[in-house]
Scaffold this active site. Structure first.
Site, PDB file in Angstrom:
ATOM      1  N   ARG A   1       0.822  -1.222   0.000  1.00 47.80           N
ATOM      2  CA  ARG A   1       0.000   0.000   0.000  1.00 47.80           C
ATOM      3  C   ARG A   1       0.851   1.267   0.000  1.00 47.80           C
ATOM      4  O   ARG A   1       0.416   2.310  -0.511  1.00 47.80           O
ATOM      5  CB  ARG A   1      -0.962  -0.017   1.203  1.00 47.80           C
TER       6      ARG A   1
ATOM      7  N   ILE B   1      -7.286   7.693  -0.987  1.00 49.11           N
ATOM      8  CA  ILE B   1      -7.183   6.236  -1.065  1.00 49.11           C
ATOM      9  C   ILE B   1      -8.068   5.751   0.078  1.00 49.11           C
ATOM     10  O   ILE B   1      -7.991   6.272   1.194  1.00 49.11           O
ATOM     11  CB  ILE B   1      -5.707   5.767  -0.918  1.00 49.11           C
ATOM     12  N   SER B   2      -8.962   4.797  -0.197  1.00 51.05           N
ATOM     13  CA  SER B   2      -9.939   4.393   0.818  1.00 51.05           C
ATOM     14  C   SER B   2      -9.258   3.737   2.020  1.00 51.05           C
ATOM     15  O   SER B   2      -8.154   3.189   1.913  1.00 51.05           O
ATOM     16  CB  SER B   2     -10.938   3.393   0.231  1.00 51.05           C
ATOM     17  N   GLN B   3      -9.965   3.770   3.156  1.00 54.02           N
ATOM     18  CA  GLN B   3      -9.496   3.096   4.367  1.00 54.02           C
ATOM     19  C   GLN B   3      -9.326   1.595   4.058  1.00 54.02           C
ATOM     20  O   GLN B   3     -10.207   0.996   3.428  1.00 54.02           O
ATOM     21  CB  GLN B   3     -10.557   3.289   5.448  1.00 54.02           C
ATOM     22  N   PRO B   4      -8.233   0.979   4.515  1.00 60.18           N
ATOM     23  CA  PRO B   4      -8.030  -0.449   4.227  1.00 60.18           C
ATOM     24  C   PRO B   4      -9.212  -1.335   4.625  1.00 60.18           C
ATOM     25  O   PRO B   4      -9.589  -2.243   3.879  1.00 60.18           O
ATOM     26  CB  PRO B   4      -6.769  -0.788   5.033  1.00 60.18           C
TER      27      PRO B   4
END
Ligand code: SAM
Length: 227
Positions: free
Chosen positions: A47, A73-76
């Site tokens: 990431r 970038i979206s939360q994992p």
């Protein structure tokens, strides 16, 4: 005699990165992600490569992060949750709407999917070409308004929307094959519910709704107005 050329790594994935990634995967597992293939993919995709170098410390925290152009970038956990809902099988043809950094796309590639991904923002669209090259990954990338889907390459086994929509664009359901899945956050500009829509063989669909999420807005003809 000419020596063979040494292959050069285009990015670094050190023990430190791998350790931080393993710890992150433990966190999302503890938060309820149980699909082993999804956890494995997230343990594999680096990431930190999707963020600016200066932000390494943020790459493996379970939070969304800015990627420029007012986007994230979206939360994992959210990436894992949406991916788990998609039920990806190797070889599935998947449309992603909102390429952003390219991270979600690479998680899908890691699961063996053929990925078609469309991004509205020209700068992000251009940047992701470099990121995919760096990682040695191949996806079908497009620039344009994904709120209308990508009819030219339909039907898809699954469609994932990674920006918050005001309603479910019917065009997306039309572009699913029978038995296909659509995962889309729908709500207002600040918070959305995650919908999983299964398209049945007769063209009807079944819907499941999950929790509250918070995405940047889906823009375009079937999204929010640009403001
Ligand atoms: N999936 C991304 C990732 O892994 O980094 C995160 C996506 S970010 C939360 C949402 C993205 O959707 C932004 O890059 C935004 O520019 C894009 N977007 C918004 N409206 C769109 C549209 N109509 N078509 C395609 N992309 C759109």
């Amino acid at each position: 005699m000419q020596l063979p050329k040494r292959s050069t790594n285009l990015f670094e994935d050190s023990y430190k990165h791998k350790g931080m990634r393993r710890a992150l995967v433990k966190v999302i597992h503890a938060k309820g992600i149980t699909d082993e293939s999804v956890l494995h993919a997230m343990n594999t995709v680096p990431r930190h490569v999707f963020l600016d170098n200066a932000f390494l410390e943020h790459a493996y925290q379970d939070k969304a992060f800015q990627i420029g152009e007012g986007q994230t970038i979206s939360q994992p956990f959210t990436v894992a949750f949406q991916t788990q809902l998609l039920q990806v099988q190797p070889g599935d043809k998947i449309l992603e709407i909102g390429t952003g950094s390219g991270y979600q796309c690479c998680v899908l590639l890691e699961l063996g999917a053929k990925v078609y991904t469309i991004e509205y923002n020209w700068i992000l669209y251009q940047r992701v070409q470099k990121t995919l090259h760096k990682l040695g990954k191949t996806a079908h990338t497009f620039h344009g308004d994904g709120s209308k889907g990508l009819p030219k390459h339909a039907p898809y086994d699954a469609i994932i929307v990674t920006a918050g929509a005001p309603t479910v664009p019917l065009a997306l359901i039309e572009q699913l094959r029978p038995g296909g899945r659509l995962v889309i956050p729908v709500g207002d500009r600040k918070s959305q519910n995650m919908l999983l829509i299964h398209k049945q063989a007769d063209g009807s669909f079944m819907k499941e709704t999950f929790n509250n999420f918070s995405f940047v807005p889906l823009l375009g003809d079937h999204g929010w107005q640009n403001s």
